[in-house]
Design a protein around this motif. Sequence first.
Motif, PDB file in Angstrom:
ATOM      1  N   LYS A  54       0.831  -1.205   0.000  1.00 50.48           N
ATOM      2  CA  LYS A  54       0.000   0.000   0.000  1.00 50.48           C
ATOM      3  C   LYS A  54       0.865   1.254   0.000  1.00 50.48           C
ATOM      4  O   LYS A  54       0.584   2.215  -0.721  1.00 50.48           O
ATOM      5  N   ILE A  55       1.939   1.264   0.759  1.00 52.60           N
ATOM      6  CA  ILE A  55       2.834   2.419   0.795  1.00 52.60           C
ATOM      7  C   ILE A  55       3.431   2.673  -0.589  1.00 52.60           C
ATOM      8  O   ILE A  55       3.509   3.815  -1.039  1.00 52.60           O
ATOM      9  N   ARG A  56       3.834   1.612  -1.281  1.00 49.82           N
ATOM     10  CA  ARG A  56       4.400   1.772  -2.627  1.00 49.82           C
ATOM     11  C   ARG A  56       3.367   2.322  -3.604  1.00 49.82           C
ATOM     12  O   ARG A  56       3.719   3.052  -4.526  1.00 49.82           O
ATOM     13  N   GLU A  57       2.103   1.982  -3.415  1.00 54.70           N
ATOM     14  CA  GLU A  57       1.042   2.433  -4.314  1.00 54.70           C
ATOM     15  C   GLU A  57       0.672   3.901  -4.099  1.00 54.70           C
ATOM     16  O   GLU A  57       0.191   4.556  -5.018  1.00 54.70           O
ATOM     17  N   LEU A  58       0.868   4.392  -2.890  1.00 53.91           N
ATOM     18  CA  LEU A  58       0.478   5.763  -2.551  1.00 53.91           C
ATOM     19  C   LEU A  58       1.600   6.745  -2.878  1.00 53.91           C
ATOM     20  O   LEU A  58       2.768   6.386  -2.938  1.00 53.91           O
ATOM     21  N   LYS A  59       1.231   7.983  -3.038  1.00 53.02           N
ATOM     22  CA  LYS A  59       2.231   9.042  -3.148  1.00 53.02           C
ATOM     23  C   LYS A  59       2.908   9.192  -1.793  1.00 53.02           C
ATOM     24  O   LYS A  59       2.321   8.896  -0.752  1.00 53.02           O
ATOM     25  N   ILE A  60       4.119   9.685  -1.806  1.00 56.20           N
ATOM     26  CA  ILE A  60       4.889   9.824  -0.570  1.00 56.20           C
ATOM     27  C   ILE A  60       4.140  10.659   0.464  1.00 56.20           C
ATOM     28  O   ILE A  60       4.087  10.304   1.636  1.00 56.20           O
ATOM     29  N   GLU A  61       3.513  11.748   0.029  1.00 58.14           N
ATOM     30  CA  GLU A  61       2.798  12.613   0.961  1.00 58.14           C
ATOM     31  C   GLU A  61       1.646  11.873   1.627  1.00 58.14           C
ATOM     32  O   GLU A  61       1.388  12.042   2.813  1.00 58.14           O
ATOM     33  N   GLN A  62       0.931  11.047   0.864  1.00 56.43           N
ATOM     34  CA  GLN A  62      -0.200  10.307   1.419  1.00 56.43           C
ATOM     35  C   GLN A  62       0.269   9.238   2.395  1.00 56.43           C
ATOM     36  O   GLN A  62      -0.290   9.094   3.475  1.00 56.43           O
ATOM     37  N   SER A  63       1.265   8.472   2.011  1.00 52.01           N
ATOM     38  CA  SER A  63       1.699   7.367   2.864  1.00 52.01           C
ATOM     39  C   SER A  63       2.320   7.864   4.157  1.00 52.01           C
ATOM     40  O   SER A  63       2.161   7.235   5.198  1.00 52.01           O
ATOM     41  N   SER A  64       3.017   8.993   4.126  1.00 54.54           N
ATOM     42  CA  SER A  64       3.638   9.499   5.348  1.00 54.54           C
ATOM     43  C   SER A  64       2.588   9.957   6.359  1.00 54.54           C
ATOM     44  O   SER A  64       2.852  10.010   7.546  1.00 54.54           O
ATOM     45  N   LYS A  65       1.399  10.291   5.896  1.00 54.64           N
ATOM     46  CA  LYS A  65       0.313  10.679   6.788  1.00 54.64           C
ATOM     47  C   LYS A  65      -0.423   9.455   7.339  1.00 54.64           C
ATOM     48  O   LYS A  65      -1.042   9.524   8.391  1.00 54.64           O
ATOM     49  N   MET A  66      -0.359   8.341   6.629  1.00 53.68           N
ATOM     50  CA  MET A  66      -1.125   7.157   7.017  1.00 53.68           C
ATOM     51  C   MET A  66      -0.316   6.130   7.795  1.00 53.68           C
ATOM     52  O   MET A  66      -0.864   5.404   8.618  1.00 53.68           O
ATOM     53  N   PHE A  67       0.972   6.033   7.503  1.00 50.63           N
ATOM     54  CA  PHE A  67       1.803   4.987   8.101  1.00 50.63           C
ATOM     55  C   PHE A  67       3.043   5.591   8.724  1.00 50.63           C
ATOM     56  O   PHE A  67       3.699   6.428   8.145  1.00 50.63           O
ATOM     57  N   PHE A  68       3.355   5.113   9.925  1.00 52.43           N
ATOM     58  CA  PHE A  68       4.625   5.505  10.548  1.00 52.43           C
ATOM     59  C   PHE A  68       5.050   4.442  11.515  1.00 52.43           C
ATOM     60  O   PHE A  68       4.333   3.559  11.861  1.00 52.43           O
TER      61      PHE A  68
END
Length: 51
Positions: free
Chosen positions: A37-51
Amino acid sequence: MNDLVIMHNKQAVTTSLVLAETFGKEHKDVIRAIETKIRELKIEQSSKMFF
Protein backbone atom coordinates in the motif's frame (compact mmCIF):
# COMPACT_ATOMS: atom_id res chain seq x y z
CA MET A 1 -12.27 -6.27 18.34
CA ASN A 2 -12.99 -3.40 20.71
CA ASP A 3 -9.28 -2.61 21.02
CA LEU A 4 -8.53 -2.59 17.29
CA VAL A 5 -8.17 1.20 17.17
CA ILE A 6 -7.16 3.56 19.95
CA MET A 7 -7.07 7.34 20.07
CA HIS A 8 -3.61 8.88 20.31
CA ASN A 9 -3.10 12.65 20.02
CA LYS A 10 -6.57 13.00 18.48
CA GLN A 11 -5.72 10.38 15.83
CA ALA A 12 -7.18 6.90 15.46
CA VAL A 13 -4.26 4.45 15.41
CA THR A 14 -3.52 0.73 15.48
CA THR A 15 -0.51 -1.52 15.00
CA SER A 16 0.32 -4.23 12.50
CA LEU A 17 0.46 -6.73 15.36
CA VAL A 18 -3.06 -5.83 16.50
CA LEU A 19 -4.35 -6.09 12.92
CA ALA A 20 -2.76 -9.51 12.45
CA GLU A 21 -4.15 -10.86 15.71
CA THR A 22 -7.63 -9.40 15.23
CA PHE A 23 -8.06 -10.70 11.70
CA GLY A 24 -6.25 -14.01 12.20
CA LYS A 25 -3.46 -13.21 9.76
CA GLU A 26 0.26 -13.83 9.87
CA HIS A 27 2.11 -10.68 10.92
CA LYS A 28 4.47 -10.99 7.94
CA ASP A 29 1.45 -10.92 5.60
CA VAL A 30 0.08 -7.77 7.24
CA ILE A 31 3.50 -6.11 6.90
CA ARG A 32 3.66 -7.14 3.24
CA ALA A 33 0.20 -5.65 2.60
CA ILE A 34 1.19 -2.40 4.32
CA GLU A 35 4.42 -2.16 2.32
CA THR A 36 2.48 -2.75 -0.90
CA LYS A 37 0.00 0.00 0.00
CA ILE A 38 2.83 2.42 0.80
CA ARG A 39 4.40 1.77 -2.63
CA GLU A 40 1.04 2.43 -4.31
CA LEU A 41 0.48 5.76 -2.55
CA LYS A 42 2.23 9.04 -3.15
CA ILE A 43 4.89 9.82 -0.57
CA GLU A 44 2.80 12.61 0.96
CA GLN A 45 -0.20 10.31 1.42
CA SER A 46 1.70 7.37 2.86
CA SER A 47 3.64 9.50 5.35
CA LYS A 48 0.31 10.68 6.79
CA MET A 49 -1.12 7.16 7.02
CA PHE A 50 1.80 4.99 8.10
CA PHE A 51 4.62 5.51 10.55
